[in-house]
Design a protein around this motif. Structure first.
Motif, PDB file in Angstrom:
ATOM      1  N   SER A 171      13.418  -5.557   2.714  1.00  0.00           N
ATOM      2  CA  SER A 171      13.645  -6.343   1.496  1.00  0.00           C
ATOM      3  C   SER A 171      14.000  -7.788   1.824  1.00  0.00           C
ATOM      4  N   SER A 172      14.879  -7.982   2.824  1.00  0.00           N
ATOM      5  CA  SER A 172      15.273  -9.340   3.218  1.00  0.00           C
ATOM      6  C   SER A 172      14.086 -10.127   3.754  1.00  0.00           C
ATOM      7  N   THR A 173      13.232  -9.468   4.552  1.00  0.00           N
ATOM      8  CA  THR A 173      12.059 -10.141   5.103  1.00  0.00           C
ATOM      9  C   THR A 173      11.091 -10.559   4.004  1.00  0.00           C
ATOM     10  N   LEU A 174      10.831  -9.655   3.066  1.00  0.00           N
ATOM     11  CA  LEU A 174       9.861  -9.947   2.015  1.00  0.00           C
ATOM     12  C   LEU A 174      10.379 -11.004   1.041  1.00  0.00           C
ATOM     13  N   ARG A 175      11.694 -11.148   0.949  1.00  0.00           N
ATOM     14  CA  ARG A 175      12.231 -12.228   0.110  1.00  0.00           C
ATOM     15  C   ARG A 175      11.815 -13.595   0.653  1.00  0.00           C
ATOM     16  N   THR A 176      11.625 -13.687   1.969  1.00  0.00           N
ATOM     17  CA  THR A 176      11.199 -14.964   2.548  1.00  0.00           C
ATOM     18  C   THR A 176       9.760 -15.294   2.161  1.00  0.00           C
ATOM     19  N   TYR A 177       9.015 -14.303   1.669  1.00  0.00           N
ATOM     20  CA  TYR A 177       7.659 -14.529   1.171  1.00  0.00           C
ATOM     21  C   TYR A 177       7.641 -14.682  -0.350  1.00  0.00           C
ATOM     22  N   GLY A 178       8.823 -14.785  -0.938  1.00  0.00           N
ATOM     23  CA  GLY A 178       8.911 -14.930  -2.390  1.00  0.00           C
ATOM     24  C   GLY A 178       8.745 -13.628  -3.127  1.00  0.00           C
ATOM     25  N   VAL A 179       8.955 -12.501  -2.442  1.00  0.00           N
ATOM     26  CA  VAL A 179       8.777 -11.179  -3.057  1.00  0.00           C
ATOM     27  C   VAL A 179      10.141 -10.515  -3.200  1.00  0.00           C
ATOM     28  N   THR A 180      10.539 -10.212  -4.425  1.00  0.00           N
ATOM     29  CA  THR A 180      11.808  -9.532  -4.678  1.00  0.00           C
ATOM     30  C   THR A 180      11.530  -8.073  -4.987  1.00  0.00           C
ATOM     31  N   ALA A 201       5.690  -7.952   7.706  1.00  0.00           N
ATOM     32  CA  ALA A 201       5.326  -9.358   7.498  1.00  0.00           C
ATOM     33  C   ALA A 201       3.921  -9.471   6.929  1.00  0.00           C
ATOM     34  N   ALA A 202       3.008  -8.620   7.395  1.00  0.00           N
ATOM     35  CA  ALA A 202       1.639  -8.635   6.865  1.00  0.00           C
ATOM     36  C   ALA A 202       1.627  -8.251   5.392  1.00  0.00           C
ATOM     37  N   VAL A 203       2.478  -7.316   5.007  1.00  0.00           N
ATOM     38  CA  VAL A 203       2.588  -6.928   3.596  1.00  0.00           C
ATOM     39  C   VAL A 203       3.061  -8.120   2.764  1.00  0.00           C
ATOM     40  N   GLY A 204       4.030  -8.862   3.294  1.00  0.00           N
ATOM     41  CA  GLY A 204       4.501 -10.048   2.590  1.00  0.00           C
ATOM     42  C   GLY A 204       3.397 -11.048   2.361  1.00  0.00           C
ATOM     43  N   ASP A 205       2.585 -11.305   3.384  1.00  0.00           N
ATOM     44  CA  ASP A 205       1.452 -12.218   3.248  1.00  0.00           C
ATOM     45  C   ASP A 205       0.478 -11.748   2.175  1.00  0.00           C
ATOM     46  N   THR A 206       0.197 -10.446   2.192  1.00  0.00           N
ATOM     47  CA  THR A 206      -0.793  -9.900   1.262  1.00  0.00           C
ATOM     48  C   THR A 206      -0.280  -9.932  -0.176  1.00  0.00           C
ATOM     49  N   ILE A 207       0.975  -9.528  -0.383  1.00  0.00           N
ATOM     50  CA  ILE A 207       1.530  -9.555  -1.740  1.00  0.00           C
ATOM     51  C   ILE A 207       1.524 -10.981  -2.289  1.00  0.00           C
ATOM     52  N   ARG A 208       1.875 -11.933  -1.437  1.00  0.00           N
ATOM     53  CA  ARG A 208       1.895 -13.322  -1.880  1.00  0.00           C
ATOM     54  C   ARG A 208       0.484 -13.799  -2.224  1.00  0.00           C
ATOM     55  N   SER A 209      -0.515 -13.330  -1.483  1.00  0.00           N
ATOM     56  CA  SER A 209      -1.881 -13.800  -1.725  1.00  0.00           C
ATOM     57  C   SER A 209      -2.501 -13.169  -2.965  1.00  0.00           C
ATOM     58  N   VAL A 210      -2.162 -11.893  -3.268  1.00  0.00           N
ATOM     59  CA  VAL A 210      -2.769 -11.250  -4.442  1.00  0.00           C
ATOM     60  C   VAL A 210      -2.049 -11.627  -5.730  1.00  0.00           C
ATOM     61  N   ARG A 211      -0.793 -12.111  -5.614  1.00  0.00           N
ATOM     62  CA  ARG A 211      -0.036 -12.599  -6.775  1.00  0.00           C
ATOM     63  C   ARG A 211      -0.015 -11.575  -7.904  1.00  0.00           C
ATOM     64  N   ALA A 212       0.336 -10.341  -7.567  1.00  0.00           N
ATOM     65  CA  ALA A 212       0.411  -9.285  -8.582  1.00  0.00           C
ATOM     66  C   ALA A 212       1.770  -8.615  -8.509  1.00  0.00           C
ATOM     67  N   PRO A 213       2.309  -8.145  -9.652  1.00  0.00           N
ATOM     68  CA  PRO A 213       3.611  -7.453  -9.619  1.00  0.00           C
ATOM     69  C   PRO A 213       3.501  -6.137  -8.875  1.00  0.00           C
ATOM     70  N   ILE A 214       4.561  -5.796  -8.152  1.00  0.00           N
ATOM     71  CA  ILE A 214       4.587  -4.556  -7.376  1.00  0.00           C
ATOM     72  C   ILE A 214       5.572  -3.600  -8.029  1.00  0.00           C
ATOM     73  N   ASP A 215       5.078  -2.472  -8.499  1.00  0.00           N
ATOM     74  CA  ASP A 215       5.929  -1.492  -9.173  1.00  0.00           C
ATOM     75  C   ASP A 215       6.221  -0.336  -8.238  1.00  0.00           C
ATOM     76  N   PRO A 216       7.472   0.175  -8.255  1.00  0.00           N
ATOM     77  CA  PRO A 216       7.805   1.312  -7.389  1.00  0.00           C
ATOM     78  C   PRO A 216       7.043   2.559  -7.794  1.00  0.00           C
ATOM     79  N   GLY A 217       6.607   3.310  -6.784  1.00  0.00           N
ATOM     80  CA  GLY A 217       5.962   4.590  -7.048  1.00  0.00           C
ATOM     81  C   GLY A 217       4.509   4.489  -7.446  1.00  0.00           C
ATOM     82  N   SER A 218       3.961   3.294  -7.575  1.00  0.00           N
ATOM     83  CA  SER A 218       2.573   3.163  -8.021  1.00  0.00           C
ATOM     84  C   SER A 218       1.623   3.308  -6.846  1.00  0.00           C
TER      85      SER A 218
END
Length: 827
Positions: A171-180, A201-218
């Motif tokens: 969670s702390s790492t992904l916050r540095t990619y703007g992902v909460t 870190a790769a997940v952080g890059d990808t989430i930032r690039s797709v710019r879509a909300p991430i829902d738990p369990g989806s």
């Protein structure tokens, strides 16, 4: 060296404490996704090495000879220390030693990627011996890098498991990619990436690039994670020439899990086995465990899944050939379970059916229904389900249990879009009412004229029905391929079926027994999310989850939740397969709540009613808790008798504890060292042994070794959430280890207040009342004259008592007497 940013702002306190310890050097080994370089760079950049010169030696871009490597090190040291290189005709290594010798400031050498150079074994030992103010932090992609280590007690090793992120660090790492992220989503990502920092870190890059909300369990979250790992592997293959050359072979070899020297030989028509396995390790794609038999390479689970996805898209024919070869390989070695796993992973349903038919008796005791079950039946015709002897029994019982063997439209659609080969679990077949179960199994036995399974006495009446009852998920060692496969299969179990609740509870129990509290809590939450099974089956299915909940609560020092879970467990229907684990949970609760006498009475009574509650793992757990309860009561001889014939890793903490409590810290530490590299030691035993090792080393006056043990225990606790071992010592021993200066997961005050499990130890020394009074005077700093005045005796009498006290303590001075008194249990 690792495909992650040079540094990141995540401060990993437990690991940083290890790297900052001035009394030990550190070897970090792990695959290229484990974040070794990022860890040490971040540590250096955040000034955790204050007061020390830090010389960071980057990994060489090509393999260097020894003299070239040390010349490179000299250049960096001179730059950092502001000195000139020393000339030495003996070579670069001796020149480096001459350069370091006169430095007044402590220096830390960070040798990143030392396996890419060719230093002679023993050079690190010599370097440290000749430069007392020097520390070394070395990283290597291979466990074989440990051959470079000296045989010294002041080295600490960290592997991929210790380097893996916790959910909080993800969670702390992904916050540095703007992902909460919320905690559940962070844990999902951690599980799916195996906590490997490069993948997170790769997940952080990808989430930032797709710019879509991430829902738990989806399912979308899993897709994003898989896409991130795929992208990273493709980038590595493009940028690393060595990986690019091996890439087609890596895709094919991913079919094997694990890849051994002999299974690689089975793929010899597809890969160059002579050099391939070595290349997998040197490139950091796989890890080779310490030698314990056949040479084995293990790909990280998430990386292997990604490679299989790419192989299915890029070389499907070669992948199919590899899987067929592996099925033949395992069948030739009389291991139908592994053959069946590879057949199911390839979705080769006819092959899987043939394996079941031909190896019926071997597969039933292993619970093949948990491996095949619905997945196989959903691909069989109605006629086959009614008449095929390999399918009729599981079909009838699954049907009677209310578990569908027909593919649901939604499930079929999901399977079409899923690129992973995973298999859902069937329901737990041992939870049927007795009369309907017998009715169904009578029919199964009549239709299925196969020989009865081996190894059970209950098969005389119903040859197959007994083993159709689903066995409890085994407690597998860390990194065990079977457990990993089952976990990945369980992820795709239907959320709206009874199977989902059953599987989640069983997996929670497996993790709880290993001491992996945080992982167990994830599966407990999943169990509550699933639809429970119908009717009376609900009670039996819940047993595994309730035992897991009780054990996790006890390990997390949550007595209220443990009491609630055990109370509910007593009201639930307890299936025979869980009986030994229920007894273990009750015994552990009695120990943790300072009621060892009640716990012993309960266990003895239950074992009298049924003398054989479990074998293997269950039997070892009961042996361990029986011995620990006896130790808690001070019955040390009885405890020795209980464990004297056991050498199972599960009983190792109890055996070491007995020695520690009976004044044999050397013997206790020997057990700790013996099991420190045992792959069958679960995180629970490893943490307990590390804490015991810290107490034993402290009792021997070996504070450096004690700190090393305690640092390892703290790192394991941070990874698993396990807290109970840190309060499982008498208070006097806790006082010693809390003075070592190691950052612990519990504050000292709470450790002291919670320390109720083992309140006593056998006294090392028995003192008279006069000797004790003299000792108390020494501890208070009083002189012999002051003690004489306080006790109304002569100074000569006090001196006589002092000589007697020194003799009993085995010391020769006041200072040594005070140190011994603080270390030893006295009476």
């Amino acid at each position: 060296m690792d495909p992650v940013p040079n540094t990141h702002p995540v401060v990993r306190l437990q690991l940083f404490d290890v790297l900052s310890n001035p009394t030990s050097s550190v070897l970090i080994h792990g695959n290229r996704f484990s974040g070794k370089s990022t860890l040490v760079r971040t540590w250096a950049a955040t000034n955790h090495a204050s007061g020390s010169i830090v010389a960071f030696i980057d990994p060489p871009t090509a393999v260097l000879e020894e003299d070239q490597y040390w010349t490179r090190v000299i250049g960096v040291v001179c730059s950092r220390a502001g000195t000139e290189p020393a000339d030495d005709p003996s070579g670069a290594f001796d020149a480096l030693c001459a350069l370091l010798a006169p430095l007044d400031t402590p220096i830390t050498l960070i040798l990143d990627g030392i396996d890419l150079s060719k230093p002679t074994a023993g050079r690190l030992d010599e370097l440290l011996a000749r430069n007392r103010r020097l520390r070394i932090i070395a990283t290597t992609r291979s466990c074989g890098g440990q051959a470079l280590l000296p045989n010294r007690g002041d080295w600490v090793t960290l592997g991929s498991q210790a380097l893996a992120f916790t959910a909080e660090e993800t969670s702390s790492t992904l916050r540095t990619y703007g992902v909460t992220l919320n905690p559940v989503t962070a844990q999902q990502i951690t599980l799916r990436t195996d906590g490997l920092p490069a993948l997170v870190a790769a997940v952080g890059d990808t989430i930032r690039s797709v710019r879509a909300p991430i829902d738990p369990g989806s399912e979308y979250l899993d897709t994003i994670v898989d896409l991130a790992v795929d992208r990273l592997l493709m980038r590595i293959a493009d940028e690393d020439p060595e990986i690019a050359a091996l890439y087609p072979q890596i895709l094919v070899a991913a079919a094997a899990s694990p890849l051994s020297a002999s299974s690689a030989a089975a793929l010899s028509s597809l890969i160059d086995t002579d050099t391939f396995m070595q290349s997998l390790t040197t490139t950091g794609m796989a890890e080779c465990p310490p030698p314990s038999g056949e040479h084995i390479c293990r790909l990280p689970g998430s990386v292997r899944e990604a490679l299989l996805r790419r192989a299915a898209a890029e070389c499907p024919t070669e992948l199919e050939q590899a899987r067929q070869a592996l099925v033949r390989y395992w069948l030739e070695r009389a291991n139908p379970h592994m053959a069946l796993m590879h057949a199911l992973e390839a979705e080769s349903w006819p092959v899987a059916r043939n394996i079941i038919e031909q190896h019926w008796t071997h597969l039933y005791p292993g619970g093949f229904l948990r491996t095949a079950g619905q997945a196989l039946l959903q691909h069989a015709s109605r006629e086959a389900k009614e008449n095929d002897k390999a399918l009729v029994a599981p079909h009838h019982i699954l049907e009677r249990a209310g578990v569908s063997t027909e593919p649901a439209p939604a499930a079929a659609a999901a399977a079409a879009t899923c690129s992973k080969a995973t298999t859902p679990f069937p329901g737990n077949l041992g939870h049927l009412d007795s009369e309907p179960f017998i009715e169904v199994t009578d029919g199964c036995d009549a239709i299925t004229p196969a020989p009865p399974p081996l190894g059970h006495t209950q098969v005389a009446t119903h040859p197959h029905s007994y083993d159709l009852r689903s066995p409890s998920l085994p407690v597998a060692p860390a990194g065990d391929a079977t457990e990993t496969t089952r976990v990945h299969c369980a992820r795709s179990a239907g959320a709206d079926t009874a199977a989902g609740s059953d599987v989640a509870g069983e997996l929670a129990l497996a993790h709880a027994l290993r001491g992996a509290c945080l992982d167990a809590q994830i599966w407990l939450r999943k169990e509550r999310q699933h639809t429970p099974p119908p009717g009376e089956n609900r009670k039996a299915v819940s047993t595994a989850g309730l035992v897991a909940a009780a054990l996790v609560a006890l390990d997390r020092l949550d007595s209220h939740t443990a009491d609630t879970a055990l109370a509910e467990l007593d009201r639930a229907e307890q299936h025979d397969k869980h009986r030994a684990l229920v007894l273990y949970a009750h015994g552990y609760h009695a120990l943790a709540s300072a009621k060892p006498a009640d716990g012993l009475r309960f266990l003895d009574h239950e074992l009298q009613q049924c003398p054989h509650p479990g074998a293997g793992i269950a039997g070892s757990l009961l042996t361990a808790i029986h011995a620990d309860l006896s130790v808690a009561l001070g019955h040390f001889n009885q405890a020795r008798t209980i464990v004297e014939r056991s050498n199972h890793p599960l009983t190792a903490p109890a055996r070491a504890r007995i020695l520690l409590h009976t004044n044999d810290p050397s013997g206790a530490e020997a057990i700790v060292h013996h099991y420190s590299s045992d792959a069958h030691c679960t995180p629970r035993e490893s943490t307990e042994l590390a804490v015991i090792g810290a107490a034993a080393a402290s009792a021997l006056g070996h504070r450096t070794d004690a700190r090393r043990h305690l640092t390892r225990a703290a790192a394991l606790s941070h990874r698993t959430g396990l807290l109970r071992p840190f309060v499982s010592l008498p208070r006097a021993m806790l006082r010693n280890i809390t003075s070592l200066g190691v950052s612990l997961p519990l504050p000292r005050e709470r450790m002291m207040s919670e320390s109720v499990m083992f309140p006593v130890a056998e006294p090392a020394v028995r003192l008279t009342s006069r000797e004790r009074a003299v000792l108390e005077g020494l501890l208070a700093g009083a002189s012999a004259t002051s003690i004489a005045e306080t006790q109304f005796v002569s100074v000569n009498t006090v001196k006589t008592q002092l000589r007697s006290l020194y003799r009993k303590l085995g010391v020769h001075s006041r200072e040594d007497a005070i140190a011994a008194a603080r270390r030893l249990p006295l009476e």
